[in-house]
Design a protein around this motif. Structure first.
Motif, mmCIF file in Angstrom:
data_model
loop_
_atom_site.group_PDB
_atom_site.id
_atom_site.type_symbol
_atom_site.label_atom_id
_atom_site.label_comp_id
_atom_site.label_asym_id
_atom_site.label_seq_id
_atom_site.Cartn_x
_atom_site.Cartn_y
_atom_site.Cartn_z
ATOM 1 N N ARG A 58 1.313 -1.181 -0.154
ATOM 2 C CA ARG A 58 0.102 -0.169 -0.208
ATOM 3 C C ARG A 58 0.862 1.336 -0.213
ATOM 4 O O ARG A 58 0.717 2.391 -0.590
ATOM 5 N N LEU A 59 1.658 1.202 0.999
ATOM 6 C CA LEU A 59 2.855 2.736 0.893
ATOM 7 C C LEU A 59 2.885 2.889 -0.250
ATOM 8 O O LEU A 59 3.632 4.317 -0.591
ATOM 9 N N ALA A 60 3.353 1.558 -1.602
ATOM 10 C CA ALA A 60 4.672 1.691 -2.726
ATOM 11 C C ALA A 60 3.498 2.594 -3.710
ATOM 12 O O ALA A 60 3.752 3.305 -4.718
ATOM 13 N N THR A 61 2.576 1.972 -3.670
ATOM 14 C CA THR A 61 1.001 2.456 -4.758
ATOM 15 C C THR A 61 0.918 3.682 -4.427
ATOM 16 O O THR A 61 0.488 4.068 -5.237
ATOM 17 N N GLU A 62 0.560 4.096 -3.133
ATOM 18 C CA GLU A 62 0.138 5.319 -3.026
ATOM 19 C C GLU A 62 1.270 6.471 -3.079
ATOM 20 O O GLU A 62 0.849 7.807 -3.204
ATOM 21 N N HIS A 63 2.577 5.865 -2.585
ATOM 22 C CA HIS A 63 3.852 6.822 -3.085
ATOM 23 C C HIS A 63 3.425 7.529 -4.497
ATOM 24 O O HIS A 63 3.419 8.552 -4.977
ATOM 25 N N LEU A 64 3.093 6.677 -5.418
ATOM 26 C CA LEU A 64 3.212 6.728 -6.820
ATOM 27 C C LEU A 64 1.847 7.237 -7.597
ATOM 28 O O LEU A 64 1.761 8.062 -7.934
ATOM 29 N N SER A 87 8.109 6.057 -13.243
ATOM 30 C CA SER A 87 8.726 5.453 -11.825
ATOM 31 C C SER A 87 8.523 4.834 -11.756
ATOM 32 O O SER A 87 8.095 3.788 -12.388
ATOM 33 N N VAL A 88 9.864 3.840 -10.748
ATOM 34 C CA VAL A 88 10.259 2.675 -10.391
ATOM 35 C C VAL A 88 9.851 2.509 -8.958
ATOM 36 O O VAL A 88 11.177 2.988 -8.022
ATOM 37 N N VAL A 89 9.329 1.640 -8.501
ATOM 38 C CA VAL A 89 9.638 1.111 -6.740
ATOM 39 C C VAL A 89 9.789 -0.373 -6.930
ATOM 40 O O VAL A 89 8.877 -1.264 -7.207
ATOM 41 N N GLY A 90 10.457 -0.420 -5.912
ATOM 42 C CA GLY A 90 10.537 -2.061 -5.662
ATOM 43 C C GLY A 90 10.453 -2.211 -3.854
ATOM 44 O O GLY A 90 9.404 -1.259 -3.466
ATOM 45 N N PHE A 91 10.673 -3.584 -3.592
ATOM 46 C CA PHE A 91 10.400 -3.820 -1.916
ATOM 47 C C PHE A 91 11.199 -4.877 -1.751
ATOM 48 O O PHE A 91 12.453 -6.038 -2.697
ATOM 49 N N ASP A 92 12.023 -4.921 -0.733
ATOM 50 C CA ASP A 92 12.857 -5.551 0.428
ATOM 51 C C ASP A 92 14.154 -4.201 0.604
ATOM 52 O O ASP A 92 14.424 -4.608 2.343
ATOM 53 N N VAL A 102 11.647 3.920 1.590
ATOM 54 C CA VAL A 102 12.321 4.830 1.773
ATOM 55 C C VAL A 102 12.539 5.319 -0.094
ATOM 56 O O VAL A 102 13.057 4.656 -1.053
ATOM 57 N N VAL A 103 11.812 7.104 -0.135
ATOM 58 C CA VAL A 103 12.105 7.525 -1.434
ATOM 59 C C VAL A 103 13.235 7.691 -1.381
ATOM 60 O O VAL A 103 14.560 8.728 -1.251
ATOM 61 N N ARG A 104 13.796 7.143 -2.745
ATOM 62 C CA ARG A 104 15.177 7.767 -3.571
ATOM 63 C C ARG A 104 15.015 8.141 -5.266
ATOM 64 O O ARG A 104 13.535 8.725 -4.917
ATOM 65 N N ASP A 105 15.790 8.152 -6.000
ATOM 66 C CA ASP A 105 15.288 8.460 -6.805
ATOM 67 C C ASP A 105 14.710 8.118 -8.335
ATOM 68 O O ASP A 105 14.501 8.673 -9.406
ATOM 69 N N SER A 106 14.377 6.832 -7.555
ATOM 70 C CA SER A 106 13.425 6.194 -8.877
ATOM 71 C C SER A 106 12.545 6.713 -9.355
ATOM 72 O O SER A 106 11.295 5.970 -10.167
ATOM 73 N N THR A 107 11.685 7.680 -8.400
ATOM 74 C CA THR A 107 9.857 8.384 -8.948
ATOM 75 C C THR A 107 9.877 9.149 -8.713
ATOM 76 O O THR A 107 10.834 10.038 -8.273
#
Length: 346
Positions: A181-187, A281-286, A336-341
């Motif tokens: 949910r965090l990943a999807t809502e961020h995007l 934009s790309v988000v991963g998990f781990d 963890v927000v970095r530069d891929s989004t």
């Protein structure tokens, strides 16, 4: 003629180790006192205990753990059944289990499961009956523990990590739903109309949880739910699926179910001339350690594998030592927000 037998040198040529009686003579105490010290009993004064321990060190005496287990009914050993030792998450979890077990005074016996099939898991469970363990932690990253044919030895305390277990056993797991949910809502919050998903294997419990939460989050926010692309956790599968996504100009946001697949997606987008995060934009998990060194550095969901491992040992030891089995423990996640989004292209 008198024959003298050296009791310290048996006929097979092996010199016997020092006995409890040898330690008692060296420390000038009774054998019962040595036994109490060996078993960690508290009813020995500190001066006497130190004298016994010094005698043990001097003679090289080691308490017989097997005999001690027979007396106490415990082996101070934990069995760990684990599917695949190659994944980042499993290795981090295993490392945490080993450290926490050592701190609690337990060793671990590892039983790998090479393939996530019912037969392989059943064989691993059968092997437990041959091992001297007090309980078992199961890390089988697949929907297998609800199968009726899978039975553990009766009376053996069990804790399950990252899998289904009905209500039969305590479970310790990452909060998969919260992380997805965090990943999807961020995007979505960056302004993307929807989020495409590169999922993990269909039989994977954690992949299923992340996929379900991704879909539910999109529906909650009134966003379209695109077709799911299913990978196998590897960067190769992420690359293959990333090439497919890169050909679709409507794709502006991708949530990959782990960092390795996200790495493959990043490579595919680069090869296809799609800028990250300018176009996609790309988000991963781990949040594997290398994720900050991807280019661009990867925005991802951090899992706390160390806490999952330590809590599983804590729950198991609690039950081994007479406590009531605990329910489900969920370990939180963190974005963890970095530069891929970034914001979608206009």
């Amino acid at each position: 003629m008198t024959t003298v037998t050296n009791t310290a040198e048996p006929a097979n040529g092996r010199r016997r180790g020092p006995s409890m009686a040898d330690v008692a003579r060296e420390a000038n105490v009774s054998g019962q006192t040595v036994s109490r010290v060996s078993n960690g009993r508290e009813n020995v004064d500190s001066e006497t205990r130190e004298r016994v321990l010094a005698a043990m060190r001097k003679l090289g005496y080691r308490p017989n753990s097997a005999a001690r287990a027979l007396r106490s009914g415990r082996f101070h050993s934990i069995g760990v059944i684990m599917f695949t030792l190659s994944s980042f998450g499993n290795m981090r979890t295993l490392d945490a289990i080993a450290s926490a077990a050592t701190d609690a005074g337990y060793s671990i016996t590892l039983i790998p499961v090479p393939h996530p099939t019912l037969g392989e898991v059943s064989v691993a469970f059968d092997r437990l009956s041959e091992e001297a363990v007090d309980g078992v932690i199961i890390v089988v990253e697949a929907h297998l523990l609800d199968e009726s044919d899978v039975e553990l030895p009766a009376g053996l305390p069990v804790v399950v990590i990252d899998s289904t277990a009905s209500d039969r056993y305590p479970v310790v797991d990452t909060d998969q739903a919260h992380g997805a949910r965090l990943a999807t809502e961020h995007l979505l919050g960056l302004g993307h109309r929807t989020v495409w998903h590169v999922a993990g294997p269909e039989r994977s419990y954690s992949a299923a949880g992340r996929r379900a939460s991704w879909e539910a989050t999109l529906r909650t926010h009134g966003a379209d739910v695109p077709p799911v692309l299913v990978g196998d956790w590897s960067s190769e599968s992420g690359h293959e699926l990333g090439l497919e996504l890169a050909r679709n100009p409507e794709v502006t946001a991708i949530f990959a179910a782990n960092d390795q697949m996200a790495l493959g997606v990043l490579r595919a987008l680069h090869e296809s001339g799609r800028a990250v995060p300018g176009e996609v934009s790309v988000v991963g998990f781990d949040d594997m350690e290398e994720s900050r060194s991807f280019w661009p550095p990867l925005t991802t969901v951090r899992q706390f594998f160390g806490e999952v491992g330590s809590r599983s040992v804590e729950a198991l030891v609690h039950e081994v030592e007479g406590g009531e089995p605990r329910g489900t423990t969920l370990v939180d996640t963190e974005l963890v927000v970095r530069d891929s989004t970034g914001r979608p292209p206009r």
